[in-house]
Enzyme design. Structure first.
Site, PDB file in Angstrom:
ATOM      1  N   LYS A 209     -19.055  21.772 -24.932  1.00 15.20           N
ATOM      2  CA  LYS A 209     -18.185  20.690 -25.363  1.00 15.20           C
ATOM      3  C   LYS A 209     -18.393  19.466 -24.478  1.00 15.20           C
ATOM      4  CE  LYS A 209     -16.015  23.147 -28.524  1.00 15.20           C
ATOM      5  NZ  LYS A 209     -15.912  22.778 -29.949  1.00 15.20           N
TER       6      LYS A 209
ATOM      7  N   HIS B 149     -19.564  26.900 -39.482  1.00 14.72           N
ATOM      8  CA  HIS B 149     -18.650  26.849 -38.346  1.00 14.72           C
ATOM      9  C   HIS B 149     -17.817  28.130 -38.224  1.00 14.72           C
ATOM     10  CE1 HIS B 149     -14.438  25.871 -36.964  1.00 14.72           C
ATOM     11  NE2 HIS B 149     -15.132  25.525 -35.896  1.00 14.72           N
TER      12      HIS B 149
END
Length: 393
Positions: A192, A323
């Site tokens: 991230k 996802h």
């Protein structure tokens, strides 16, 4: 907490595969999965969201008059789980008596049962659990893994890990997590990004690339954090890291911004996970806004709409990287003509009795019929509400 007694269902009796069958019974289960550590990404750092402490799941179990069974699920992170369960409960009776093979017609029937709340978002995410259970049932009835029923192009799919690289995790721990993932056979690492100070992202990215080496596939995910100018600036700065993609650099609905970014950077742009319908994905594709499309079957309404989107993505020669929900998406990725990726998350593993087999950077397609998973005792223990329709054979 709902106390439940679990009985082993009767084995399906041999039957003519073409003989009419009907859905006789279904059970909805609302399950709250606690997370061991509160999860934070860029949206938490900017105050848009609170750290995530649990995942709410909606499970649908189906049984037919001939004894065939299927299971599917949808989910919500943070708010929305009780709403999905409530909507599913309202429309559940509409499945009783239906031929489970008529999946497309049933999907449309369920959508129109709640048409006033729209054909995207919470309503279709509730429908997704029914739809996925029907596809699981259909594959089990055929005695095939779902990917084989759909027409598999491969028996394994490239996989990358996400759960080890969230922003709440110190860089040193991210490096240890990356090593553990690679040692477990996972092929790529995603971390991230989206710190308020972009220099922190670049320092973190530098540390990971140096740690795993130049040959390991590496992705970053900004979780819609940046504005257009910041995305251009940091995207250019990240070119040197030879990333597989930059994920969700902008607001999920900013098709024009994503298109401009995709045209200006060498690094591919990946997005789509937050969209809740095929129509929303079509807008991205129409604008040329993504180099890698990332649909989420539970979010867009199930496998039935996912297959429509996959056909559209293939027509535009777009790589696919679904996802989350690897238990579902492994099968859908294996049936996609272009070489895809599947996302490895270990969060949901306590819910199931089975584990995905990973080897040499790839997740192997299970040989078990259907989706190939069954609910664990822990999933039953985390069940907070149930609803049944019909009569179990």
């Amino acid at each position: 907490m709902v106390t439940m007694t679990h009985t082993v269902p009767p084995a399906a009796q041999p039957a003519d595969a073409t003989a009419p069958d009907r859905i006789a019974w279904l059970r909805l289960s609302s399950v709250t999965l606690p997370l061991a550590t509160p999860i934070s990404d860029a949206k938490v750092l900017t105050g848009r969201q609170k750290p995530m402490t649990e995942v709410a799941l909606l499970f649908v179990e189906l049984a037919t008059e001939q004894g065939h069974e299927g299971i599917g699920f949808s989910y919500s992170k943070r708010a929305g789980g009780p709403g999905q369960f409530a909507h599913a409960r309202e429309i559940a009776d509409d499945l009783i008596g239906e031929d489970p093979s008529d999946i497309g017609r049933i999907w449309t029937k369920l959508v129109w049962a709640g048409a006033s709340v729209g054909r995207s978002g919470l309503a279709t995410q509730a429908i997704a659990a029914f739809d996925i259970a029907l596809w699981d049932l259909k594959a089990k009835r055929a005695g095939l893994p779902l990917a084989k029923l759909l027409g598999a192009h491969r028996d394994s799919v490239r996989c990358y890990n996400t759960s080890g690289g969230f922003l709440h995790t110190p860089t040193e721990q991210v490096l240890e997590n990356a090593t553990a993932s690679l040692d477990a056979g996972i092929g790529g690492i995603k971390i991230k990004v989206g710190h308020p100070d972009g220099k922190a992202d670049l320092a973190r990215l530098t540390a990971v690339r140096e740690h795993i080496g130049d040959d390991v596939p590496l992705m970053v995910d900004a979780n819609q954090q940046w504005d257009r100018r910041t995305a251009q600036r940091l995207g250019r700065a990240m070119e040197e890291f030879d990333l597989v993609w930059i994920e969700e650099p902008l607001d999920a609905y900013d098709a024009q911004g994503h298109a401009a970014l995709a045209a200006s950077l060498d690094t591919p742009i990946a997005t789509g996970e937050m969209l809740a319908s095929v129509a929303e994905h079509m807008e991205l594709i129409r604008h040329g806004a993504c180099d890698v499309v990332q649909p989420d079957a539970p979010r867009i309404g199930g496998i039935t709409p996912f297959l429509k989107l996959a056909a559209l993505a293939e027509h535009h020669h777009l790589p696919l990287a679904p996802h989350f929900a690897m238990e579902i998406h492994l099968h859908l990725a294996a049936a996609y003509p272009l070489e895809p990726w599947v996302e490895h998350f270990d969060w949901l593993e306590p819910l199931f009795n089975e584990r995905q087999e990973i080897r040499d950077g790839r997740m192997l397609l299970p040989t078990r019929p259907g989706l190939g998973f069954t609910l664990s005792d822990r999933a039953r223990a985390w069940t907070v509400a149930t609803h049944e329709s019909g009569t179990r054979p």
